[in-house]
Design a protein around this motif. Structure first.
Motif, PDB file in Angstrom:
ATOM      1  N   GLN A  63      -8.133   5.099   4.755  1.00 16.73           N
ATOM      2  CA  GLN A  63      -6.889   5.249   3.997  1.00 16.73           C
ATOM      3  C   GLN A  63      -5.784   5.623   4.972  1.00 16.73           C
ATOM      4  O   GLN A  63      -5.757   6.728   5.512  1.00 16.73           O
ATOM      5  CB  GLN A  63      -7.033   6.310   2.914  1.00 16.73           C
ATOM      6  CG  GLN A  63      -5.762   6.492   2.103  1.00 16.73           C
ATOM      7  CD  GLN A  63      -5.948   7.404   0.907  1.00 16.73           C
ATOM      8  OE1 GLN A  63      -7.012   7.448   0.310  1.00 16.73           O
ATOM      9  NE2 GLN A  63      -4.901   8.131   0.543  1.00 16.73           N
ATOM     10  N   SER A  64      -4.864   4.689   5.184  1.00 18.59           N
ATOM     11  CA  SER A  64      -3.848   4.874   6.210  1.00 18.59           C
ATOM     12  C   SER A  64      -2.604   5.606   5.714  1.00 18.59           C
ATOM     13  O   SER A  64      -1.807   6.095   6.511  1.00 18.59           O
ATOM     14  CB  SER A  64      -3.441   3.515   6.792  1.00 18.59           C
ATOM     15  OG  SER A  64      -3.036   2.623   5.755  1.00 18.59           O
ATOM     16  N   ASN A  65      -2.408   5.661   4.403  1.00 24.43           N
ATOM     17  CA  ASN A  65      -1.286   6.440   3.860  1.00 24.43           C
ATOM     18  C   ASN A  65      -1.603   6.906   2.444  1.00 24.43           C
ATOM     19  O   ASN A  65      -2.508   6.385   1.795  1.00 24.43           O
ATOM     20  CB  ASN A  65       0.015   5.639   3.879  1.00 24.43           C
ATOM     21  CG  ASN A  65      -0.064   4.366   3.061  1.00 24.43           C
ATOM     22  OD1 ASN A  65      -0.349   3.294   3.601  1.00 24.43           O
ATOM     23  ND2 ASN A  65       0.180   4.455   1.756  1.00 24.43           N
ATOM     24  N   LEU A  83      -0.247   2.566  -4.875  1.00 24.59           N
ATOM     25  CA  LEU A  83      -1.276   2.019  -3.998  1.00 24.59           C
ATOM     26  C   LEU A  83      -1.437   2.896  -2.762  1.00 24.59           C
ATOM     27  O   LEU A  83      -0.482   3.496  -2.276  1.00 24.59           O
ATOM     28  CB  LEU A  83      -0.915   0.600  -3.571  1.00 24.59           C
ATOM     29  CG  LEU A  83      -0.700  -0.411  -4.709  1.00 24.59           C
ATOM     30  CD1 LEU A  83      -0.377  -1.777  -4.125  1.00 24.59           C
ATOM     31  CD2 LEU A  83      -1.919  -0.489  -5.615  1.00 24.59           C
ATOM     32  N   ARG A  84      -2.648   2.951  -2.255  1.00 21.40           N
ATOM     33  CA  ARG A  84      -2.888   3.612  -0.981  1.00 21.40           C
ATOM     34  C   ARG A  84      -3.216   2.542   0.059  1.00 21.40           C
ATOM     35  O   ARG A  84      -4.012   1.648  -0.191  1.00 21.40           O
ATOM     36  CB  ARG A  84      -4.019   4.637  -1.078  1.00 21.40           C
ATOM     37  CG  ARG A  84      -5.327   4.149  -1.681  1.00 21.40           C
ATOM     38  CD  ARG A  84      -6.314   5.296  -1.757  1.00 21.40           C
ATOM     39  NE  ARG A  84      -7.508   4.971  -2.526  1.00 21.40           N
ATOM     40  CZ  ARG A  84      -8.486   5.836  -2.779  1.00 21.40           C
ATOM     41  NH1 ARG A  84      -8.408   7.059  -2.295  1.00 21.40           N
ATOM     42  NH2 ARG A  84      -9.532   5.490  -3.496  1.00 21.40           N
ATOM     43  N   GLY A  85      -2.585   2.642   1.222  1.00 15.22           N
ATOM     44  CA  GLY A  85      -2.872   1.671   2.273  1.00 15.22           C
ATOM     45  C   GLY A  85      -4.293   1.833   2.765  1.00 15.22           C
ATOM     46  O   GLY A  85      -4.738   2.955   3.038  1.00 15.22           O
ATOM     47  N   ASP A 130      -7.310   0.143   5.500  1.00 19.46           N
ATOM     48  CA  ASP A 130      -7.592  -0.739   6.620  1.00 19.46           C
ATOM     49  C   ASP A 130      -9.095  -0.841   6.826  1.00 19.46           C
ATOM     50  O   ASP A 130      -9.816   0.172   6.753  1.00 19.46           O
ATOM     51  CB  ASP A 130      -6.945  -0.205   7.905  1.00 19.46           C
ATOM     52  CG  ASP A 130      -5.440  -0.037   7.770  1.00 19.46           C
ATOM     53  OD1 ASP A 130      -4.808  -0.967   7.237  1.00 19.46           O
ATOM     54  OD2 ASP A 130      -4.918   1.017   8.174  1.00 19.46           O
ATOM     55  N   TYR A 185     -12.385  -5.918  -0.373  1.00 19.16           N
ATOM     56  CA  TYR A 185     -11.658  -4.875  -1.084  1.00 19.16           C
ATOM     57  C   TYR A 185     -11.991  -4.870  -2.577  1.00 19.16           C
ATOM     58  O   TYR A 185     -11.557  -3.985  -3.306  1.00 19.16           O
ATOM     59  CB  TYR A 185     -10.147  -5.059  -0.878  1.00 19.16           C
ATOM     60  CG  TYR A 185      -9.776  -5.065   0.584  1.00 19.16           C
ATOM     61  CD1 TYR A 185      -9.508  -3.876   1.249  1.00 19.16           C
ATOM     62  CD2 TYR A 185      -9.741  -6.255   1.313  1.00 19.16           C
ATOM     63  CE1 TYR A 185      -9.200  -3.862   2.608  1.00 19.16           C
ATOM     64  CE2 TYR A 185      -9.433  -6.250   2.668  1.00 19.16           C
ATOM     65  CZ  TYR A 185      -9.171  -5.059   3.309  1.00 19.16           C
ATOM     66  OH  TYR A 185      -8.885  -5.053   4.653  1.00 19.16           O
ATOM     67  N   ALA A 228      -7.315  -2.345  -2.857  1.00 14.88           N
ATOM     68  CA  ALA A 228      -6.089  -2.589  -2.081  1.00 14.88           C
ATOM     69  C   ALA A 228      -4.891  -2.925  -2.951  1.00 14.88           C
ATOM     70  O   ALA A 228      -3.753  -2.658  -2.567  1.00 14.88           O
ATOM     71  CB  ALA A 228      -6.322  -3.712  -1.073  1.00 14.88           C
ATOM     72  N   THR A 229      -5.139  -3.506  -4.139  1.00 16.82           N
ATOM     73  CA  THR A 229      -4.014  -4.019  -4.937  1.00 16.82           C
ATOM     74  C   THR A 229      -3.807  -3.293  -6.258  1.00 16.82           C
ATOM     75  O   THR A 229      -2.852  -3.596  -6.973  1.00 16.82           O
ATOM     76  CB  THR A 229      -4.213  -5.517  -5.237  1.00 16.82           C
ATOM     77  OG1 THR A 229      -5.372  -5.693  -6.075  1.00 16.82           O
ATOM     78  CG2 THR A 229      -4.385  -6.318  -3.960  1.00 16.82           C
TER      79      THR A 229
END
Length: 284
Positions: free
Chosen positions: A64-66, A74-76, A78, A86, A102-103
């Protein structure tokens, strides 16, 4: 989540890196979502591989990048290890849900709250889920009680998944899902004075929709499940601070109400709590 990340990685990462690593992570179906601090990002593949090797049900590890943000919450994420995907199937209380991490917004940490509300619903009720996401609250309720639910969500991906999830759980005849802005949809005469119970599970913005929620309740009144983000200096004060917040919001409307219950759903950040207040409201 059956094992803590730090326990799994002890002996693999140096102690100074273990200290900054978050112990907990989310498991959604066969996807694990972890948070890796920037200072140890160079070891992300080691961390992901260790999770997959030790958790046999995990096929994919994402970072979780953000934090959760934006209109669709949404949470980013990667890709780190395993199968790059996803979309997954998540199971809860005998229900199955197709989730795209992701969406569309989804949190397994709300499972207890979904069960709690499903046990409060009464047979025969007409229920509105104003920010339905992929339909988890609604499906769990419908599987528990013979009720009818209207789902609304402005995120097209979440709306499509909510329709699919209603069908997967054979609840399609009792759940109607609509795509669009809840405020615009609920201005239709079809939905005025129509619902016994309304869920507002959008803590960041639920207060902006109180007016349309109240106009959608039956004239005899109904129950609101109102979610908030509340700042409180101590956790023990979060419930009273949340009820003060709700009282202040409702003072702007010509209605009577009774707060039945308030509780902390989860910690969001230092001194910020997600809460839910159950209240019975009747317009005057």
């Amino acid at each position: 989540m059956s094992k803590h990340l730090k326990m799994l990685l002890r002996g693999t990462l140096p102690e100074d890196e273990l200290k900054v690593l978050y112990s907990s992570y989310d498991i959604i179906g066969d996807i694990a979502i972890i948070k890796i601090p920037e200072s140890i990002m160079h070891n992300k593949h080691v961390i992901g591989k260790m999770l997959i090797e030790n958790m046999k049900n995990i096929k994919t590890v994402l970072n979780q990048s953000n934090s959760v943000s934006g209109e669709y919450r949404l949470r980013g994420v990667d890709f780190i290890a395993g199968q790059e995907k996803y979309l997954t199937i998540y199971k809860e209380f005998g229900c199955k849900f197709l989730v795209n991490v992701a969406t569309s917004y989804f949190s397994p940490r709300l499972s207890t709250e979904r069960l709690r509300i499903s046990e409060l619903v009464r047979s025969g009720e007409s229920v509105l889920n104003m920010f339905a996401g992929v339909g988890t609250f609604s499906v769990v309720m419908v599987k528990k009680k013979p009720i009818r639910v209207l789902n609304i969500d402005s995120n097209l991906d979440a709306y499509i998944l909510s329709v699919i999830n209603s069908n997967i759980n054979r609840a399609g005849q009792r759940i109607v899902s609509l795509h669009g802005d809840a405020r615009k949809i609920l201005q239709s005469p079809n939905y005025l004075n129509s619902f016994d119970r309304i869920l507002l599970p959008l803590p960041e913005r639920a207060h902006e929709f109180l007016d349309v929620a109240l106009s959608s309740l039956k004239p005899s009144g109904g129950t609101l499940h109102f979610f908030s983000h509340v700042k409180s200096e101590t956790k023990k004060n979060a419930v009273s601070d949340s009820e003060t917040h709700v009282t202040r919001l409702l003072s702007k409307f010509d209605c009577s109400y009774q707060i039945d219950h308030t509780q902390i759903v989860r910690d969001v950040a230092p001194r910020i709590y997600q809460t839910v207040t159950d209240l019975f409201v009747r317009r005057k």
